[in-house]
Design a protein around this motif. Structure first.
Motif, PDB file in Angstrom:
ATOM      1  N   PRO A 152      -1.096  -4.959  -4.144  1.00  0.00           N
ATOM      2  CA  PRO A 152      -1.598  -5.592  -3.045  1.00  0.00           C
ATOM      3  C   PRO A 152      -2.148  -7.079  -3.202  1.00  0.00           C
ATOM      4  CG  PRO A 152      -1.909  -3.360  -2.823  1.00  0.00           C
ATOM      5  CD  PRO A 152      -1.561  -3.453  -4.307  1.00  0.00           C
ATOM      6  N   GLU A 153      -3.171  -6.697  -4.420  1.00  0.00           N
ATOM      7  CA  GLU A 153      -4.144  -8.076  -4.628  1.00  0.00           C
ATOM      8  C   GLU A 153      -3.293  -9.109  -5.149  1.00  0.00           C
ATOM      9  OE1 GLU A 153      -4.551  -4.887  -6.010  1.00  0.00           O
ATOM     10  OE2 GLU A 153      -4.697  -5.007  -8.064  1.00  0.00           O
ATOM     11  N   ALA A 206      -8.244  -4.314  -1.987  1.00  0.00           N
ATOM     12  CA  ALA A 206      -7.092  -4.864  -2.689  1.00  0.00           C
ATOM     13  C   ALA A 206      -6.197  -5.513  -1.632  1.00  0.00           C
ATOM     14  CB  ALA A 206      -6.208  -3.605  -2.746  1.00  0.00           C
ATOM     15  N   TYR A 215     -12.598  -5.226 -10.322  1.00  0.00           N
ATOM     16  CA  TYR A 215     -13.219  -5.746  -9.153  1.00  0.00           C
ATOM     17  C   TYR A 215     -13.707  -4.692  -8.490  1.00  0.00           C
ATOM     18  CZ  TYR A 215     -15.779  -9.459  -6.635  1.00  0.00           C
ATOM     19  OH  TYR A 215     -16.616 -10.328  -5.900  1.00  0.00           O
ATOM     20  N   ARG A 216     -12.684  -4.149  -7.741  1.00  0.00           N
ATOM     21  CA  ARG A 216     -12.854  -3.014  -6.771  1.00  0.00           C
ATOM     22  C   ARG A 216     -13.587  -1.854  -7.130  1.00  0.00           C
ATOM     23  NH1 ARG A 216      -7.035  -3.421  -6.223  1.00  0.00           N
ATOM     24  NH2 ARG A 216      -6.519  -1.064  -7.047  1.00  0.00           N
ATOM     25  N   ALA A 246      -8.896  -8.418  -4.574  1.00  0.00           N
ATOM     26  CA  ALA A 246      -9.655  -7.814  -5.436  1.00  0.00           C
ATOM     27  C   ALA A 246      -8.975  -7.016  -6.565  1.00  0.00           C
ATOM     28  CB  ALA A 246     -10.589  -6.837  -4.868  1.00  0.00           C
ATOM     29  N   SER A 247      -9.086  -7.410  -7.839  1.00  0.00           N
ATOM     30  CA  SER A 247      -8.322  -6.594  -9.106  1.00  0.00           C
ATOM     31  C   SER A 247      -9.134  -4.992  -8.901  1.00  0.00           C
ATOM     32  CB  SER A 247      -8.589  -7.283 -10.474  1.00  0.00           C
ATOM     33  OG  SER A 247     -10.038  -7.338 -10.777  1.00  0.00           O
ATOM     34  N   PRO A 248      -8.273  -4.332  -9.827  1.00  0.00           N
ATOM     35  CA  PRO A 248      -8.887  -2.822  -9.939  1.00  0.00           C
ATOM     36  C   PRO A 248     -10.318  -2.881 -10.453  1.00  0.00           C
ATOM     37  CG  PRO A 248      -6.408  -2.910 -10.528  1.00  0.00           C
ATOM     38  CD  PRO A 248      -6.837  -4.415 -10.342  1.00  0.00           C
ATOM     39  N   PHE A 264     -16.419 -11.509   0.460  1.00  0.00           N
ATOM     40  CA  PHE A 264     -15.559 -10.631  -0.592  1.00  0.00           C
ATOM     41  C   PHE A 264     -14.254 -11.244  -1.153  1.00  0.00           C
ATOM     42  CE2 PHE A 264     -13.416  -6.989  -2.276  1.00  0.00           C
ATOM     43  CZ  PHE A 264     -14.194  -6.360  -3.094  1.00  0.00           C
ATOM     44  N   LEU A 302       0.961  -1.132   0.012  1.00  0.00           N
ATOM     45  CA  LEU A 302      -0.068   0.020   0.174  1.00  0.00           C
ATOM     46  C   LEU A 302       0.810   1.158   0.029  1.00  0.00           C
ATOM     47  CD1 LEU A 302      -2.772  -1.043   2.362  1.00  0.00           C
ATOM     48  CD2 LEU A 302      -2.853  -1.011  -0.060  1.00  0.00           C
ATOM     49  N   ALA A 334     -13.932 -12.241  -4.900  1.00  0.00           N
ATOM     50  CA  ALA A 334     -12.853 -11.476  -5.763  1.00  0.00           C
ATOM     51  C   ALA A 334     -11.688 -12.476  -6.415  1.00  0.00           C
ATOM     52  CB  ALA A 334     -12.152 -10.464  -4.991  1.00  0.00           C
TER      53      ALA A 334
END
Lengths: 350, 252
Positions: free
Chosen positions: A74-75, B156, B164-165, B160-162, A100, A48, A104
């Protein structure tokens, strides 16, 4: 799986330079004063905050290396974070919040639901599944946030002051839950805290960060017994002096030399418990050789005991009974004789 | 006090003037007359088309303006709001020289595909989008910029991908503001006159939207139809205002 991090970054006033290797043996607590860079360090691990230099790798995979132009989002790092505030998604139910991370990652709706339900149960909140975050208490919300982070089974679990925003009344219970879950969680676990009680409850290894640097790193018992900075000494409630040893004699100030039990040479720390200090109205006779006439700078009664900050040739905190305070008619600004036995002073090399 | 009352009179009196001249008994027949009905339907089509253009092209721009740093961002942000203050007629002329048959892009498009915007419903949509898109962009950009980003960070870290976010965290968070911006933008597109008549023309069924027909009717003495159509636009505006009252009139 293990985490290896060399973090170098500047952010505002903060100049962070922290090296840390953590395996999955036991939870690690990062402690330190406010503004020391603990949270920033955690955010850097999570991706981040970008590194200026250094490297972070998770289980042998480099996730960030500015020199090598590597920076995973981050993901893509496969880690879980519990923030100070729950940060739940307001428009989703508690159950949908927990599900969630699975959704995702492409887990089917039904499976995600089932696993989220199991986790809500595990954190003791099966009844809130359909509630919105606004309807939850602070403690409940943080439990949901914990379940949400754990359900994806991250290789690295990062917790940033997970109890700080929770009510006092709910804190003990949540701490107990955290302790249980951290103990059995099979990954790398790092928890940032400024609370020594929390650190002692949650972790076995303690890493102290002060002004962006690691000042102490070791087993909890080791660090708390042998503080190496003023902040750590204050945290664990010990007196700490730095001095130069020559045998059992340690010079700790311009006109102060103390006698310890163990002979050492060179730069040393000397620590002792406040209740090892004995106070006297007159200069004591006898065997104690560490004796000073000191001024009472601060007197804090706490229940049937009192803590006194004393200054003079040396500065120390003494803890005595309330009875002793009245017997010696101690008051702010007065003077008193203080003594500590050589066997109560613990000396160790810097 | 007197000046304030003057302001109220200036705003309210025209409304009363309009309402007292409306021919209520023939209202329905006036509105269902062929050209009125066609204009209303076209207006709906054009304004929704303009809104679609604003959403498809304006939202990404709002996102980039809000979340990315690049040289010239401040200039671009200023440029985007230009149609809000530019006289629509000037906008229409500018559109003509860009997308007209002899325009910079219009010529190329015509030569390649035979497509023209002028005297075409797509031209009316383009004109309406030109004047109305800034309302959506400004609102959306402000909400993208000011929203609490901590939820996006949490998403994130949960993998979660951008995209998806954006879909599951950002969009729901800004939805109310976005709806307000869209309503405002749509209302502005519905009332568009100057740019449309200058750029797209005044062709019944293709580019003659309701405001254009109102103007034509009042010029040619068809007062009852003009008033009936005006009443419809007034009611729509009031409807948008009522819908937005919580956001714009400061009600709790």
């Amino acid at each position: 799986m293990s985490l290896s991090a060399q973090v170098r970054l500047r952010l505002g006033e903060l100049d962070l330079g922290v090296d840390l290797d953590v395996d999955e043996q036991a939870p690690v607590a990062i402690v330190g004063p406010n503004g020391a860079g603990k949270t920033t360090f955690l955010r850097a691990l999570a991706g981040l905050v970008p590194l200026d230099a250094g490297r972070v790798s998770v289980g042998g995979t480099v996730v960030e290396d500015p020199a090598g132009q590597i920076r995973l989002a981050p993901e893509e790092r496969g880690l879980g974070v519990v923030f100070q505030e729950p940060r739940l998604f307001d428009h989703l139910s508690a159950l949908e919040n927990v599900a969630f991370g699975l959704r995702a990652r492409g887990v089917s709706r039904n499976e995600a639901r089932a696993r989220a339900e199991a986790w809500l149960e595990r954190v003791g909140l099966p009844q809130v599944a359909r509630m919105r975050p606004r309807q939850l208490s602070g403690g409940q919300a943080q439990r949901v946030a914990l379940a949400r982070a754990l359900v994806t089974e991250p290789a690295v679990l990062l917790l940033d002051e997970p109890l700080a925003a929770v009510d006092m009344s709910a804190r003990a219970e949540l701490r107990h839950l955290l302790r249980q879950e951290l103990k059995r969680y099979p990954g790398v676990r790092i928890v940032v805290t400024h609370d020594p009680v929390e650190a002692a409850a949650l972790a076995e290894r303690l890493v102290v960060i002060e002004e962006g640097r690691v000042t102490q790193d070791g087993l909890l018992v080791e660090v708390t017994a042998h503080p190496r900075s003023r902040w750590v000494a204050d945290m664990v409630g010990l007196n700490l002096w730095e001095g130069t040893a020559s045998g059992t004699s340690v010079r700790v100030g311009a006109d102060a030399t103390v006698v310890t039990a163990d002979p050492l040479e060179g730069s040393v720390f000397v620590s002792f418990r406040p209740n090892a200090v004995t106070l006297h109205r007159r200069r004591p006779e006898g065997s104690a050789r560490n004796v000073w006439c000191l001024q009472v700078q601060e007197l804090n009664p706490t229940g049937d005991r009192a803590r006194l900050r004393l200054g003079g040739p040396v500065t120390l905190v003494a803890e005595v009974t309330a009875g002793a305070v009245s017997e010696l008619s101690l008051a702010d600004g007065g003077t008193v004789w203080a003594s500590v036995k050589a066997t109560d002073l613990v000396a160790y090399p810097v | 006090m007197a000046f304030a009352a003057g302001a109220v009179v200036m705003i309210v009196l025209p409304l009363i003037g309009l309402l007292q001249r409306v021919s209520w008994s023939t209202l329905l027949s006036d509105l269902s007359a062929h050209d009125a009905f066609v204009a209303l339907r076209l207006s709906l089509e054009v304004s929704l088309g303009a809104l679609a253009i604003a959403l498809v092209f304006g939202l990404p721009l709002a996102w980039i303006l809000a979340r990315h740093r690049f040289p010239g961002r401040a200039l671009l942000r200023g440029l985007v709001t230009l149609p809000m203050v530019l006289p629509p007629v000037v906008g229409g002329i500018a559109l003509l020289y860009a997308f007209g048959r002899r325009g910079l892009a219009g010529q190329v498009i015509y030569d390649l595909t035979g497509w023209r915007f002028v005297f075409n419903t797509s031209g009316a949509m383009l004109a309406a989008a030109f004047v109305s898109m800034p309302f959506l962009i400004v609102t959306a950009e402000a909400s993208f910029r000011s929203m609490d980003r901590r939820g996006e960070e949490a998403a994130a870290t949960l993998g979660a991908s951008p995209a998806y976010r954006f879909r599951r965290v950002t969009l729901p968070a800004v939805a109310p503001a976005l709806a307000a911006g869209a309503a405002l933008s749509w209302a502005r597109a519905l009332g568009e006159f100057g740019a449309t008549i200058t750029f797209a023309g005044n062709l019944p069924g293709s580019t003659q939207t309701t405001p254009l027909l109102i103007y034509l009717d009042i010029e040619s003495g068809h007062e009852a139809t003009a008033l009936a159509l005006s009443l419809v636009l007034l009611l729509v505006s009031l409807g948008v205002l009522v819908g937005l009252r919580d956001r714009w009139l400061g009600n709790p």
